[in-house]
Enzyme design. Sequence first.
Site, PDB file in Angstrom:
ATOM      1  N   CYS A 134       0.921  -1.346  -0.045  1.00  0.00           N
ATOM      2  CA  CYS A 134      -0.013   0.023   0.056  1.00  0.00           C
ATOM      3  C   CYS A 134       0.833   1.220  -0.016  1.00  0.00           C
ATOM      4  CB  CYS A 134      -0.965   0.009   1.187  1.00  0.00           C
ATOM      5  SG  CYS A 134      -1.987   1.614   1.385  1.00  0.00           S
ATOM      6  N   CYS A 137      -0.564   4.160   2.188  1.00  0.00           N
ATOM      7  CA  CYS A 137      -0.441   4.017   3.462  1.00  0.00           C
ATOM      8  C   CYS A 137       1.266   3.997   4.116  1.00  0.00           C
ATOM      9  CB  CYS A 137      -0.472   2.430   3.951  1.00  0.00           C
ATOM     10  SG  CYS A 137      -2.527   1.837   3.346  1.00  0.00           S
ATOM     11  N   ASP A 138       2.186   3.616   3.353  1.00  0.00           N
ATOM     12  CA  ASP A 138       3.460   3.664   3.767  1.00  0.00           C
ATOM     13  C   ASP A 138       4.508   4.573   2.846  1.00  0.00           C
ATOM     14  OD1 ASP A 138       2.735   1.941   5.707  1.00  0.00           O
ATOM     15  OD2 ASP A 138       2.977   0.125   4.141  1.00  0.00           O
TER      16      ASP A 138
END
Length: 314
Positions: A134, A137-138
Amino acid sequence: METVKNLIIGSGPAGYTAAIYAGRAGLKPVLYAGIQPGGQLTTTTTIENFPGFADGIDANQLMMDMRRQAERFGTEIRDGIVTAVDFSQRPYIVEDDRGNKTAAQTIIIATGASAKYLGLPDEEKYRGGGVSACATCDGFFYRKRTVAVVGGGDTACEEALYLASLAKKVYLIVRKPYLRAAEIMRKRVEEKENIEILYNTNVTGLFGDNNVVEGAHIVKFKGQPEEAFSDIAIDGFFLAIGHKPNTSIFKAAIDTDEQGFIKTKGQSTATNIEGVYAAGDVADPVYRQGVVAAGSGAKAAIEADRFLQSKGEK
């Protein structure tokens, strides 16, 4: 056989949020935590884009807090796996991996979707240490660093472009000699100066010290006469080869799209089965974000409550 007003299958942001809302509505929900309690978020480390946590929060801590909040409002959480469902008539029957059966007047499916991996042992070894599925996300953790994205479709191109806005350099590793993405996406990736596309390339492994990724072993023209092995130095390794919704036990009765994601009715979380709702990534092939999943979990619980009221069953 026990009969409950609301049964929730899955324990990610969607499942726990649905439980919080259903609990506060007095439905006394039962939630099956499933094979991965806390859902996909527990595979990452710090979450910095969930509203309300200005300094970020540990992913596992967030999910534990959601679990406690759901329990506070009367949710019974069962640490088991649902293995079979019978949607032929209400109340619906759910069976778990111990053979226990529960009848439910409404059901919320929040089983999520699992990211597809290449199947390399190193992916598991470095998960949380540079391996991610992701970018949104990261990606923030890789500002001014070098990363690699694996995949050749629209998702891979989107992830590569997103990471290119943060990272110093992005390798886009494509197994085929072309990108499968839409023309506009292909053009954007090809024109982005800090993205280098490696066509005809496969990843054979990752390497690094202290379970932190430092590079990838790659091979060009695998199995062909011109086969060539090399290494690239990277700080992050992102998989963008798709997600598989966890819907196998529902497909016989629930309408799904060609990828297996559950179809819902317009802005609603309602499925084609009366009193059955779907929330989170299991019904979301587009956004796949914790905060979006949580919102849909709230919607599902509200709809389940209103459905029971309309039936005079609350």
